[in-house]
Enzyme design. Sequence first.
Site, mmCIF file in Angstrom:
data_model
loop_
_atom_site.group_PDB
_atom_site.id
_atom_site.type_symbol
_atom_site.label_atom_id
_atom_site.label_comp_id
_atom_site.label_asym_id
_atom_site.label_seq_id
_atom_site.Cartn_x
_atom_site.Cartn_y
_atom_site.Cartn_z
ATOM 1 N N LYS A 262 0.869 -1.173 0.000
ATOM 2 C CA LYS A 262 0.000 0.000 0.000
ATOM 3 C C LYS A 262 0.916 1.237 0.000
ATOM 4 O O LYS A 262 0.760 2.170 0.801
ATOM 5 C CB LYS A 262 -0.895 -0.079 1.256
ATOM 6 C CG LYS A 262 -2.025 0.896 1.323
ATOM 7 C CD LYS A 262 -3.142 0.639 0.319
ATOM 8 C CE LYS A 262 -4.087 1.827 0.311
ATOM 9 N NZ LYS A 262 -4.858 1.958 -0.923
ATOM 10 N N ASP A 316 -5.217 -2.874 -2.509
ATOM 11 C CA ASP A 316 -6.662 -2.884 -2.809
ATOM 12 C C ASP A 316 -6.914 -3.368 -4.230
ATOM 13 O O ASP A 316 -7.876 -4.093 -4.502
ATOM 14 C CB ASP A 316 -7.316 -1.518 -2.551
ATOM 15 C CG ASP A 316 -6.423 -0.353 -2.879
ATOM 16 O OD1 ASP A 316 -5.231 -0.407 -2.518
ATOM 17 O OD2 ASP A 316 -6.879 0.601 -3.502
#
Length: 457
Positions: A262, A316
């Site tokens: 991330k 994600d």
Amino acid sequence: MTSYKKIQVPQEGQKIELKNGKLSVPDFPIIPFFAGDGTGPDIWRATRHVLDQAIKTAYSGKKKIVWMEIYAGLSALKNYDKDTVLPQETLDAINEFRVAIKGPLTTPVGGHKFVCLVCSAEQNEDNGRRPEKCVKCGSEWLTPRFRSVNVQLRQKLDLYACVRPVRWFKGVPCPVKEPEKFNIVIFRENTEDVYAGIEFENGTPEQKKVYDFLTKEMGKKFNPDSGIGIKPISKTGSQRLIRMAIQYAIDHQKPSVTIVHKGNIQKFTEGAFRDWGYEVAKTEFRDKIVTEAELWDKHNGKLPAGKILIKDRIADQTFQQLLLRPDEYSVLATPNLNGDYISDAAAAQVGGLGIAPGANIGDKAALFEATHGTAPKYTDKDMVNPGSLILSGVMMLEHLGWQEAANLIVSALEQTIQDKTVTYDLERQMTGAKKLKTSEFGEAIARHMGKAASVAA
Ligand code: NAD
């Protein structure tokens, strides 16, 4: 050999040794195990039966595991001093014997002071005194709240990689249309990140000190009534994990390794994880890998034969990709928290949350485990699915180099599921299936191995 207080080292069998960083496995290795809490003993009995049968069938008595019981959780409370859930000698035995296998363990979740290791209920003091019995199940096996034994095992033994292969088994009910496209191995970092246990509770002097330092000295701004957690991700921790993932891809001829992170938000932790990953790939595996940038710059988008593609994806986006284009992914290397989420989501996608295997692997030892919890409401009912621990046993056999026995179990398990003879969790999702007990499921797998062996003979 170390001397142990409660652990009985078997007379027969030998230790697995580590020679020049590689396992040297005798024909009769001593392997420590603990069955775990809740449904652990049920699934362990079935697993042990299947593993022993597979080894017997594959090697006709020339190889055999000599099991050695060690203790953690409820079994430790019963065998050691009061309130000991993880005895030092359990850690010593895993380190000494190198390869071990375990069932699930109760882990406190809430903020209560005491935990029941039989039913997982949590409760507070009783009129200022330690409660004598569990209010829910009446057991006397209550112990003060403790840090997750699973996390302690990983950290104290430095088992830095949590390895979870996720694939579909024909016949397993699942929510996607093409589950056969999914076959990935996740390497999740196991010791760092928000699992490092560096947390400061709102309202404590420690929290105030950290808050003052961060706001006054470091110029950061956030609400003063915050709980504060620290997320350390190191170069050493990241590179050893990604190194293991790339080596695995090479050894198993996998087409790609994807570094999941991330880094768009957390630049110095997750972003650094990605950069350190590419660094280790380019410096230590240069002749074996091609990065995604090089693939387009130098190879016109076509991976040269025999090379492994190293790419990275934002966490994600990875969830979407695994749903939409699972066959483009093979080995994933992830920091701790992302890996935790992704492994469960991936296992659920192929219907295998109850049969997803896992292992915690370090440079000195490896601990194979069921990935689900203790499912306490089914304790001693001989009812839950032992598939997760059985397949973790398969990973253990592969780790020992006993591939023939491992293969026998996988095909017998597939056959048992295709026969629609399964435990309650799968039976209720299949039409026309027959519900088996935990022990019966183990026996059905063992029977299929026997049949396969007689056909081969
Ligand atoms: P759980 O995984 O034990 O159970 C959740 C539900 O999943 C169960 O009620 C059951 O319906 C189903 N389930 C789980 N394992 C199954 C199996 N083998 N076969 C069929 N169905 C199965 O999760 P939980 O109830 O949140 O946790 C219970 C305890 O286990 C807690 O103390 C928790 O902290 C601990 N836990 C331990 C581990 C571990 O040891 N690795 C992992 C997760 C949770």
